[in-house]
Design a protein around this motif. Structure first.
Motif, PDB file in Angstrom:
ATOM      1  N   MET A   8       0.836  -1.187   0.000  1.00 37.21           N
ATOM      2  CA  MET A   8       0.000   0.000   0.000  1.00 37.21           C
ATOM      3  C   MET A   8       0.878   1.248   0.000  1.00 37.21           C
ATOM      4  SD  MET A   8      -3.137   0.864   2.498  1.00 37.21           S
ATOM      5  CE  MET A   8      -2.911   2.315   3.478  1.00 37.21           C
ATOM      6  N   GLN A  25       2.234   4.859   0.865  1.00 39.06           N
ATOM      7  CA  GLN A  25       2.255   5.619   2.127  1.00 39.06           C
ATOM      8  C   GLN A  25       1.360   6.853   2.095  1.00 39.06           C
ATOM      9  OE1 GLN A  25       6.328   6.466   2.981  1.00 39.06           O
ATOM     10  NE2 GLN A  25       6.690   4.481   3.901  1.00 39.06           N
ATOM     11  N   TYR A  27      -1.605   7.052   1.345  1.00 42.66           N
ATOM     12  CA  TYR A  27      -2.950   6.701   1.813  1.00 42.66           C
ATOM     13  C   TYR A  27      -2.955   6.286   3.281  1.00 42.66           C
ATOM     14  CZ  TYR A  27      -4.146   7.013  -3.071  1.00 42.66           C
ATOM     15  OH  TYR A  27      -4.327   7.476  -4.337  1.00 42.66           O
ATOM     16  N   GLY A  28      -1.783   6.305   3.896  1.00 42.94           N
ATOM     17  CA  GLY A  28      -1.681   6.003   5.318  1.00 42.94           C
ATOM     18  C   GLY A  28      -1.934   7.251   6.139  1.00 42.94           C
ATOM     19  N   PRO A  29      -1.932   7.100   7.474  1.00 42.56           N
ATOM     20  CA  PRO A  29      -2.166   8.261   8.332  1.00 42.56           C
ATOM     21  C   PRO A  29      -1.037   9.290   8.203  1.00 42.56           C
ATOM     22  CG  PRO A  29      -1.589   6.334   9.637  1.00 42.56           C
ATOM     23  CD  PRO A  29      -1.714   5.873   8.225  1.00 42.56           C
ATOM     24  N   LYS A  33      -5.613  11.211   6.332  1.00 43.25           N
ATOM     25  CA  LYS A  33      -4.638  10.530   5.484  1.00 43.25           C
ATOM     26  C   LYS A  33      -3.622  11.559   4.996  1.00 43.25           C
ATOM     27  CE  LYS A  33      -7.703   6.855   3.938  1.00 43.25           C
ATOM     28  NZ  LYS A  33      -7.239   5.884   4.860  1.00 43.25           N
ATOM     29  N   ASP A  86       6.287  11.044   3.641  1.00 39.07           N
ATOM     30  CA  ASP A  86       6.544  10.018   2.632  1.00 39.07           C
ATOM     31  C   ASP A  86       8.043   9.855   2.352  1.00 39.07           C
ATOM     32  OD1 ASP A  86       5.623   8.053   0.944  1.00 39.07           O
ATOM     33  OD2 ASP A  86       5.303   9.397  -0.741  1.00 39.07           O
TER      34      ASP A  86
END
Length: 124
Positions: free
Chosen positions: A1, A3, A5-7, A15, A63
């Motif tokens: 996945m 990064q 789209y991560g917190p 996000k 990121d």
């Protein structure tokens, strides 16, 4: 996945893609203290005797990017004499920036809270 789209590392609960990823550098600097500390260094072990502290603070930003700041603090006259920051640096650029500073200063690890106290004490 991916990064993005991560917190977001700033702990906003959003996000990364919808929070700090697209901020302008000057806006990102305002919230940079929320990002995890990468390293904090000080030059000159005798800074207390000389009255001049040179600090380098680097944070893991977005990121796999870094935000790095340089501070020159006069502890005798209580003032920040010079400061600048660079944001959105990749690992290679961050290491290059640090390398340029290390050509002039010999750094050693320093506690972030101590560095923060020096900087804020010079401003107040």
């Amino acid at each position: 996945m991916n990064q993005i789209y991560g917190p977001c590392p700033c702990n906003s609960g959003m996000k990364l893609k919808f929070c700090c990823l697209n901020k302008k550098p000057e806006d990102l600097l305002k919230s940079i203290v929320k990002f995890p500390l990468h390293e904090c260094l000080i030059a000159d072990t005798d800074w207390k005797q000389h009255g001049m502290a040179v600090l380098y603070v680097c944070r893991n930003a977005l990121d796999c990017r870094y935000a790095c700041a340089f501070y020159m603090v006069d502890t005798y006259c209580l003032g920040v004499k010079n400061t600048f920051a660079k944001v959105n640096l990749g690992r290679d650029r961050m290491l290059e920036f640090r390398g340029q500073l290390e050509q002039k200063y010999e750094f050693m690890p320093f506690g972030y809270e101590d560095a923060r106290s020096l900087i804020l004490g010079a401003i107040d």
